[in-house]
Design a protein around this motif. Sequence first.
Motif, short mmCIF file in Angstrom:
data_model
loop_
_atom_site.label_atom_id
_atom_site.label_comp_id
_atom_site.label_asym_id
_atom_site.label_seq_id
_atom_site.Cartn_x
_atom_site.Cartn_y
_atom_site.Cartn_z
N TRP A 21 26.59 37.25 44.26
CA TRP A 21 27.72 37.77 43.49
C TRP A 21 29.05 37.43 44.17
N GLN A 22 29.01 37.48 45.49
CA GLN A 22 30.24 37.14 46.21
C GLN A 22 30.63 35.68 45.96
N ASN A 23 29.65 34.83 45.96
CA ASN A 23 29.92 33.42 45.72
C ASN A 23 30.42 33.21 44.28
N ASN A 24 29.87 33.94 43.33
CA ASN A 24 30.29 33.80 41.93
C ASN A 24 31.73 34.27 41.76
N ILE A 25 32.07 35.36 42.45
CA ILE A 25 33.44 35.87 42.34
C ILE A 25 34.43 34.85 42.88
N LYS A 26 34.05 34.20 43.98
CA LYS A 26 34.94 33.22 44.58
C LYS A 26 35.16 32.01 43.65
N LYS A 27 34.11 31.70 42.88
CA LYS A 27 34.20 30.54 42.00
C LYS A 27 34.95 30.84 40.70
N MET A 28 35.15 32.09 40.38
CA MET A 28 35.83 32.44 39.13
C MET A 28 37.29 32.00 39.18
N GLU A 29 37.82 31.58 37.99
CA GLU A 29 39.22 31.18 37.90
C GLU A 29 40.10 32.40 38.11
N THR A 30 41.20 32.13 38.66
CA THR A 30 42.13 33.24 38.94
C THR A 30 43.06 33.54 37.76
N THR A 31 42.92 32.78 36.69
CA THR A 31 43.77 33.03 35.51
C THR A 31 43.46 34.39 34.94
N ALA A 32 44.48 35.04 34.52
CA ALA A 32 44.28 36.40 33.97
C ALA A 32 44.01 36.29 32.49
N ASP A 33 42.83 36.51 32.13
CA ASP A 33 42.49 36.54 30.70
C ASP A 33 41.44 37.62 30.49
N MET A 34 41.22 37.88 29.29
CA MET A 34 40.31 38.97 28.90
C MET A 34 38.88 38.64 29.23
N LEU A 35 38.52 37.39 29.13
CA LEU A 35 37.14 36.99 29.42
C LEU A 35 36.79 37.24 30.87
N LEU A 36 37.71 36.91 31.76
CA LEU A 36 37.44 37.13 33.19
C LEU A 36 37.33 38.62 33.50
N LEU A 37 38.14 39.38 32.84
CA LEU A 37 38.08 40.84 33.06
C LEU A 37 36.74 41.40 32.64
N ASN A 38 36.27 40.94 31.51
CA ASN A 38 34.97 41.44 31.03
C ASN A 38 33.85 41.02 31.98
N LYS A 39 33.94 39.80 32.50
CA LYS A 39 32.91 39.34 33.46
C LYS A 39 32.91 40.21 34.70
N LEU A 40 34.10 40.51 35.18
CA LEU A 40 34.18 41.35 36.38
C LEU A 40 33.65 42.75 36.13
N LYS A 41 33.93 43.26 34.96
CA LYS A 41 33.41 44.59 34.62
C LYS A 41 31.88 44.58 34.58
N GLN A 42 31.35 43.54 33.98
CA GLN A 42 29.89 43.44 33.90
C GLN A 42 29.27 43.33 35.30
N LEU A 43 29.96 42.54 36.11
CA LEU A 43 29.46 42.39 37.48
C LEU A 43 29.54 43.71 38.26
N LYS A 44 30.62 44.42 38.04
CA LYS A 44 30.76 45.73 38.69
C LYS A 44 29.67 46.68 38.26
N ASN A 45 29.35 46.60 36.96
CA ASN A 45 28.29 47.46 36.43
C ASN A 45 26.95 47.12 37.10
N ASP A 46 26.72 45.83 37.28
CA ASP A 46 25.45 45.42 37.94
C ASP A 46 25.42 45.88 39.40
N VAL A 47 26.59 45.77 40.07
CA VAL A 47 26.65 46.19 41.48
C VAL A 47 26.45 47.70 41.59
N ASP A 48 27.05 48.42 40.63
CA ASP A 48 26.91 49.89 40.70
C ASP A 48 25.48 50.35 40.47
N GLN A 49 24.75 49.57 39.73
CA GLN A 49 23.36 49.98 39.44
C GLN A 49 22.44 49.80 40.66
N ILE A 50 22.88 49.01 41.57
CA ILE A 50 22.06 48.84 42.78
C ILE A 50 22.28 50.03 43.71
#
Length: 279
Positions: A217-246
């Motif tokens: 997940w850390q590697n995926n976050i580093k590879k994500m574009e830094t542009t601020a758009d809604m798609l990136l926000l949703n991806k981060l939220k989904q990733l946060k949800n996955d991290v919280d479930q662990i």
Amino acid sequence: MFSDKSGDKTKLATINCSYILIIAFKMAQAAASTCEICIGGPGEHYCLQCNQLFCESCKLSHLRANICKNHTFLSGPKKSDTLFCAEHEERCLSYCHDCDTPVCIVCSDEKHRHHLMKGLAESIQELKSELFEKIETKVATANFNLGKIEKDTKAYREKVKAVIKTITEEGKYWKQLIDKKVEALTKLVQDKEQRETQNMTAYSEVYKGVAENCKTWQNNIKKMETTADMLLLNKLKQLKNDVDQIVVKQIPNAPDVSYRNKKTSDAEIDNLFGELQFL
């Protein structure tokens, strides 16, 4: 009936005269120490059975007779001297059993008249027979005791072997029980080790998977574009949800094992064995 006292006195006087003559003759014989057979040679040999002194020639003739061939002689001046009374110089022909001493004819009449008297040769023969029987009894008793000692020694050694065998077998019995107990305790520890090791391996695999996911997940976050758009926000939220479930659970306490040995006293060891007795 009345006795004739004058006649008795005459007889007594005659007996006394004869007795004096006999004593004088015996004293002369003792002083001369001549052969009483040939009255010529020296009386160097004394026959215990005949109570007579013999010269060498008469002794040999005496022993050639069948009736006398087993007679016993004492030879030498010292031995023959001991056969004469020191008081009367008369040869001792008898033995007083009451006084335990050899006596001459004078002493036997004067001092030992009512004592138990036997001929010197007869007394010597009786004493020899008595000593022979006593010695035979001693020898028989000694041989019997030797046989008994040998038998008892053999029996005792067999008992010692049996006792040692029993003690050894009892020791082997307790050793086998101890070996079984050691084996059982060792297996118990090893089985517990296997179970605990499996549990620790399972926890290790879980946390290893968590660590690998987090790294991805850390590697995926580093590879994500830094542009601020809604798609990136949703991806981060989904990733946060996955991290919280662990849920990273706290690892259990590490397993532990210990052993406290017992120091067995000598008395406790003695109680394991039977009682040894010596008689």
